[in-house]
Write an enzyme that holds these catalytic residues in place. Sequence first.
Site, PDB file in Angstrom:
ATOM      1  N   SER A  46    -120.087  55.135 -81.938  1.00 33.81           N
ATOM      2  CA  SER A  46    -119.336  54.289 -81.011  1.00 33.81           C
ATOM      3  C   SER A  46    -119.521  54.824 -79.596  1.00 33.81           C
ATOM      4  O   SER A  46    -119.796  56.008 -79.403  1.00 33.81           O
ATOM      5  CB  SER A  46    -117.842  54.304 -81.365  1.00 33.81           C
ATOM      6  OG  SER A  46    -117.270  55.575 -81.079  1.00 33.81           O
ATOM      7  N   ASP A  47    -119.373  53.945 -78.600  1.00 32.76           N
ATOM      8  CA  ASP A  47    -119.232  54.471 -77.252  1.00 32.76           C
ATOM      9  C   ASP A  47    -117.831  55.089 -77.171  1.00 32.76           C
ATOM     10  O   ASP A  47    -116.971  54.838 -78.011  1.00 32.76           O
ATOM     11  CB  ASP A  47    -119.429  53.383 -76.203  1.00 32.76           C
ATOM     12  CG  ASP A  47    -119.887  53.957 -74.864  1.00 32.76           C
ATOM     13  OD1 ASP A  47    -119.720  55.172 -74.644  1.00 32.76           O
ATOM     14  OD2 ASP A  47    -120.423  53.199 -74.033  1.00 32.76           O
ATOM     15  N   LEU A  48    -117.624  55.899 -76.155  1.00 32.69           N
ATOM     16  CA  LEU A  48    -116.400  56.690 -76.075  1.00 32.69           C
ATOM     17  C   LEU A  48    -115.153  55.803 -76.158  1.00 32.69           C
ATOM     18  O   LEU A  48    -114.960  54.923 -75.323  1.00 32.69           O
ATOM     19  CB  LEU A  48    -116.396  57.484 -74.773  1.00 32.69           C
ATOM     20  CG  LEU A  48    -115.271  58.506 -74.597  1.00 32.69           C
ATOM     21  CD1 LEU A  48    -115.304  59.557 -75.694  1.00 32.69           C
ATOM     22  CD2 LEU A  48    -115.369  59.161 -73.219  1.00 32.69           C
TER      23      LEU A  48
END
Length: 781
Positions: free
Chosen positions: A318-320
């Site tokens: 996932s992105d942050l």
Amino acid sequence: MIKTYLSFLVVVLNTFIVLFAQQSRGFPYKNPTLPVETRVADLLSRMTLEEKVGQLLCPLGWEMYEIKGNDVLPSDKFKQLIKDRNAGMLWATYRADPWTKKTLATGLNPVLAAKAGNALQKYVMENTRLGIPLFLAEEAPHGHMAIGTTVFPTGIGMAATWSPQLINEVGKAIGKEIRLQGGHISYGPVLDLARDPRWSRVEETFGEDPVLTGEIGKAMVEGLGGGDLSRPYSTLATLKHFLAYGISESGQNGNPSFAGMRELHENFLPPFRQAINAGALSVMTSYNSMDGIPCTANHYLLTELLRDEWKFKGFVVSDLYSIEGIHQNHFVASTMKEAAVMALSAGVDIDLGGDAYMNLMDAVNRKEISKEILDAAVSRVLRLKFEMGLFENPYVDPGKAKKEVRSKEYVTLARQVAQASITLLKNEHSLLPLDRSMKVALIGPNADNRYNMLGDYTAPQEEENVKTVLDGIRAKLSSSQVEYVKGCSIRDTGTSDIEQAVTAARRSEVVIAVVGGSSARDFKTSYKETGAAIADEKTISDMECGEGFDRATLSLLGKQQELLKALKATGKPLIVVYIEGRPLDKNWASENADALLTAYYPGQEGGNAIADVLFGEFNPAGRLPFSVPRSVGQVPVYYNKKAPQSHDYVEMSASPLYSFGYGLSYTTFEYSDLYLSALTPHSFEVSCKIRNTGKYDGEEVVQLYLRDEYASVVQPLKQLKHFARLFLKCGEEQEVKFILSEEDFALVDRNLKRVVEPGTFQVMIGAASDDIRLQTKVEIK
């Protein structure tokens, strides 16, 4: 009494862990002679549910160490993290910037970074039940984002080189610097297509075109290791961001993106597939949604397409905090647990930074998600750890990191890439290159600002490491020949010294004005929990670009335009150099400057490279990887729009100010002898001759475009298919050959299948998308 009993239990538990660790050395997963799949299956069978979920967590890493003189130790926070969560990865352990509050004084240099990695690995290997080594993931879009590493031009500058060979060398350098310090995963390259210059992250991309992006991205991935984890400096390249993140509504970072399924398959997906075929083993999701589905919860993209159709063997991260975003931003999950289940079910293996996946244990126990889906994700992570050899060799040599990170070889490479990226847009009356006898007035907010050369995702720098334009020019001329005045700031209108700049200009023979933008972060700016900067009216830094700094206009900010006009009024020859992260408004400069260049964010050697170009030690050959709009009202403007042909606006032409692929040289090139021959019914060899007809040695970027005249679905009026950057001495002629394959003629039909249809194709070869020199047609039967 209770305290004594608890202490006794801790001793017993620690003794059990040590004894188990000793016993586990004989387990099959510890045997390097066994097949990887056998080792993965054995280890997975021994793991608890908590340990499995731990392998899918990638918490923030910069608080996980403590520096004690020349030693680095695991922090108490790290020990607690391992005890409570069994974390299998860390992100940005070595990162230093205002967001992390790590400075040159408090952060890790290469030696300390290597020691930190060793200390963290030693702790998990010796103090956990199964001794599973950590993966350390690091930001690396244009160099490892850590103190003491080499800073290359940002992605848009690398794309402007139109040289996959050069970017392959950059990938090798980045990968080696990360691995020397104990890192394993490189976040980058960024393969988003940038069609909206208002968007804050254009600087990280390789531009607007899928073919250029794919070729540069492929070269970077191959340099980073190409998926061969047995290589000593191979990293797991992480492709960002999946998908269509660069065309967000209103140009705002993370907003919804709107693109049809065919458009995704024609333009946005091919660069990712090309990079995956080149060996990328990690893909990062994006914050945006498409057609109502958050990309971090998109089963079609992450499972049906990526794994089932493309046979991707790596893991998805996932992105942050983007899993939290499914619940908190997109509002399609009513709880954090529901968001976690949606993400894992869609195909997201790793939770970057967040707490969402801690809910998976309860979800599995309640049968809200199957154990098999969890085990598949864990297996993907473990397999790559085994393939990289971390169970046998988790440690690195700090002495080697000290010696080889930011080597002279890599500093030279940074200068070469910066030179190759610089794009000459105008050179009236051949003002450039400059004579070294001239007296120069160097003016502008970007003429001597170190951090404005570097772009976003850059660590703090020692002052002597970054070369500004002033540094570069002073290295070539005597001090009496150069007069520098800042003139104004990028954004701050409170102070300026335009009058002093005009006085200096009048004393000179030529004026060099260095203007543009900045992605330089500072300790005054506020940051979101994702690390994106927050624009506010109270803090007027130079920063007008970089993650989170989206623009509503593209004009020069502050008093920069006033400065340029005042310099022009002196009547002295005016050279304007843009340092920028996005294509800023260049209308005035295009009409009034005698020479105009863009250097993007050129990195630590940028000032030397710009001076090399200005004084003719390097003949510019950079080409635009994006279209430069005349007005923000044209956006999106890109060269490969689909038919019909654009018509002009009431106020202005519909064409861009400068088109994709454009760039000048100090010499001239002649194209001739176009020849096409069939190899198979659907493949052809195309050749032509290029002659250097000017008075300087130089490089030309030859570009081949195709147009399908009639097709079953609407096609672009022009699409880049191949390009080649070649060096020619004065008077020299070379033959250039391209192979048009069946794939080059393919389109995505009404059933979303790639097919080659019979018909006539225009074959165009030229120096830019709007500068076609040779043309023919080919018939596909």
